[in-house]
Write a protein that holds these residues in place. Structure first.
Motif, short mmCIF file in Angstrom:
data_model
loop_
_atom_site.label_atom_id
_atom_site.label_comp_id
_atom_site.label_asym_id
_atom_site.label_seq_id
_atom_site.Cartn_x
_atom_site.Cartn_y
_atom_site.Cartn_z
N ARG A 64 3.02 -5.90 -10.22
CA ARG A 64 2.81 -7.19 -9.53
C ARG A 64 2.04 -8.18 -10.40
O ARG A 64 2.37 -9.35 -10.48
N VAL A 65 0.96 -7.69 -11.05
CA VAL A 65 0.08 -8.61 -11.79
C VAL A 65 0.68 -8.96 -13.15
O VAL A 65 0.74 -10.13 -13.53
N GLY A 66 1.14 -7.94 -13.89
CA GLY A 66 1.67 -8.17 -15.23
C GLY A 66 0.52 -8.32 -16.22
O GLY A 66 -0.34 -9.20 -16.09
N PHE A 67 0.47 -7.40 -17.19
CA PHE A 67 -0.59 -7.45 -18.21
C PHE A 67 0.07 -7.57 -19.58
O PHE A 67 1.07 -6.91 -19.84
N ILE A 68 -0.52 -8.37 -20.43
CA ILE A 68 0.12 -8.53 -21.75
C ILE A 68 -0.47 -7.55 -22.75
O ILE A 68 0.00 -7.43 -23.87
N GLN A 69 -1.49 -6.83 -22.34
CA GLN A 69 -2.14 -5.87 -23.23
C GLN A 69 -3.07 -5.05 -22.34
O GLN A 69 -3.52 -5.56 -21.31
N ALA A 70 -3.31 -3.78 -22.70
CA ALA A 70 -4.24 -3.01 -21.86
C ALA A 70 -4.71 -1.75 -22.57
O ALA A 70 -4.07 -1.28 -23.51
N TYR A 71 -5.83 -1.26 -22.13
CA TYR A 71 -6.34 0.03 -22.58
C TYR A 71 -6.28 0.97 -21.39
O TYR A 71 -6.73 0.62 -20.29
N SER A 72 -5.76 2.17 -21.61
CA SER A 72 -5.73 3.12 -20.50
C SER A 72 -6.24 4.48 -20.98
O SER A 72 -5.97 4.88 -22.12
N PHE A 73 -6.96 5.13 -20.11
CA PHE A 73 -7.66 6.36 -20.47
C PHE A 73 -7.48 7.42 -19.40
O PHE A 73 -7.39 7.09 -18.21
N LYS A 74 -7.52 8.67 -19.85
CA LYS A 74 -7.65 9.76 -18.89
C LYS A 74 -9.11 9.82 -18.46
O LYS A 74 -10.00 9.66 -19.30
N TYR A 75 -9.34 10.04 -17.19
CA TYR A 75 -10.72 10.18 -16.73
C TYR A 75 -11.41 11.30 -17.50
O TYR A 75 -10.87 12.39 -17.68
N SER A 76 -12.61 11.01 -17.96
CA SER A 76 -13.37 12.01 -18.71
C SER A 76 -14.75 12.17 -18.05
O SER A 76 -15.49 11.19 -17.93
#
Ligand code: 5AD
Ligand code: SF4
Length: 476
Positions: free
Chosen positions: A357-369
């Protein structure tokens, strides 16, 4: 002004000692490493690119995710060999551990790695000259102690009442972009995050101090400034006239008035602190770049609540809508955590839906640690590693698709690009678009450090290529 001018590397008569700083983690750490270099310059330390041959090595650590301290200890193990070799030659190498791992595990570092000389937290590096002087004296006395001689063991992980910013020398700058730290620490206590424990309570620098540093940076040739803070839009610095505290929006307005400052960015913001002042600044100021890092972490209200984020998915989207109403060019980046304790397939699906819905042009994603000492680490509903990996892969595929689509849509557009680095071959330059995309262009060296108008000719998933707009217009 003292500290504003530097001898070109290797030419200064007084600067004889070599300093190597390795920086991990966020941009705050990059800023801190720069300031540590500034603080040590009057002692004769000059920055070099490798630890070999250094008289002092600092590792500026990050504690935010996974196995941070193991990484520090294995790096220290390698540095110990260098330190020993230097001692064997009759020299010394002062070894310091700075940053958030130092703050969290200071005493333990000295216990497990007794060859370390100095351990200091993120709030005390203005005291480095004093610590280094002590370490230099002790090292000189100690030098006969053999190759495995102990470190000096200085530990300073205070949160002093007078902040480091009151004591730092004038900034230095290389090139046309710079970071400027305006806010530090965090009182939000997201249940997954160590920052409130390692960086301390929320603190905003007085506005006059920030403006002063910004003016100095612009005088050094800086054209683009990124204001930094763990929660930069929680900024509430003391006003120069003793009136109401300034918001980040107000600060940006005043910075935009500095002649020569062409671009303003800020990071990292919290959705809760995105107020009308800041939204209005995006509407009114051409210097505000239309690219915002606004971490949402998850699209599930249940998980957002468990994370203690203080907003729902709908509230996040409402803020985004207001931003876009103020400036339709605005594009977003975010951080995401997958596999937070208790996250179900349905919760994760809500994250994917929000991204669509929002649309991101770049992002960081992580596994919960799980981070020791944080509330979420002890929850019994930890998500299995393989589930986290699958979710991360699915999320990253979607985010990458959006990033590539945005880059593709830039082809044919004209953009203002700040040329801030030489390219890979002669005659090529690399710059940053308003959206932080790297842009390659064939351009004369004389344009280095300038904002030029480019017509974008091609795109990959991670960069753009363009030509000077007036040249392309002439050719058409
Ligand atoms: N596990 C995974 N990601 C984390 N972050 C912070 N703490 C953790 C954690 N324990 C991520 C968040 C934050 C970014 C800087 O790092 O997404 O926004
Ligand atoms: Fe960490 Fe949350 Fe503070 Fe950001 S807002 S620094 S994620 S506690």
């Amino acid at each position: 002004m003292p500290g504003l001018w530097r001898f070109p590397e290797g030419t200064s008569p007084g600067l004889t000692k070599k300093l190597f700083i390795r920086t991990y983690g966020c941009q705050m750490n990059v800023y801190d490493s720069g300031r540590m270099t500034d603080v040590l310059a009057p002692l004769g330390y000059e920055a070099i690119e490798t630890p070999e041959g250094a008289d002092m090595v600092v590792i500026n650590t990050c504690h935010i995710r996974e196995k941070a301290s193991e990484k520090v200890f294995s790096e220290l193990g390698r540095l110990r060999l260098l330190k020993d070799a230097r001692r064997a030659e009759g020299g010394t190498m002062i070894l310091a551990v700075a940053g958030c791992v130092a703050q969290a595990e200071g005493a333990f570092i000295l216990e497990r790695a007794p060859f370390v000389d100095i351990v200091l937290g993120p709030q005390t590096y203005h005291r480095l000259p004093e610590m280094v002087a002590r370490a230099e004296r002790a090292a000189a006395e100690n030098n006969g102690a053999g190759t495995n001689g102990p470190g000096v063991g200085i530990l300073d992980t205070d949160f002093p009442a007078d902040t480091k910013f009151d004591h730092l020398p004038a900034p230095t700058a290389e090139g046309s972009t710079a970071f400027l730290s305006v806010q530090e620490g965090c009182d939000k206590f997201c249940t997954f995050c160590v920052v409130p424990y390692t960086r301390g309570a929320e603190y905003s620098r007085p506005a006059a101090q920030v403006i002063d540093e910004a003016r100095q940076l612009v005088a050094l040739g800086v054209r683009e400034m990124t204001l930094l803070g763990q929660n930069v839009n929680a900024y509430h610095g003391a006003a120069p006239d003793g009136g109401a505290e300034w918001t980040l929006g107000k600060l940006c307005r005043e910075l935009a008035a500095i002649e020569g400052l062409e671009r303003i960015r800020y990071t990292t913001s919290h959705p809760r602190d995105l107020d009308d002042d800041l939204i209005d600044a995006h509407r009114d100021l051409p210097q505000m770049m239309p690219f915002l890092h606004l971490p949402v972490q998850s699209g599930s209200d249940r998980i957002l609540r468990a994370m203690n984020r203080g907003h729902t998915a709908a509230e996040y989207e409402a803020k985004v809508a207001r931003l876009r109403a103020a400036n339709p060019d605005i594009a977003l980046s975010s951080d995401f955590i997958v596999g937070f304790p208790g996250e179900t397939d349905a919760d994760f699906a809500e994250t994917l839906d929000l991204v669509r819905r929002v649309g991101f042009i770049q992002a960081y994603s992580f596994k919960y640690s799980p981070r020791p000492g944080t509330p979420a680490a002890t929850l019994e509903t930890q998500v299995p590693e393989d589930v986290k990996s699958q979710r991360l892969a699915a999320l990253q595929a979607l985010l990458l698709e959006q990033q590539a689509a945005f880059n593709d849509a830039c082809v044919g557009r004209e953009m203002d690009v700040l040329l801030d680095r030489p390219g890979r071959h002669d005659g090529q330059m690399l710059g940053r678009s308003p959206y932080m995309q790297p842009v390659h262009v064939e351009a004369a060296e004389a344009l280095y450090g300038q904002v030029v108008r480019l017509r974008i000719k091609s795109a990959t998933a991670s960069s753009l290529a363009g030509v000077l707009a007036d040249v392309s217009a002439a050719a058409e």
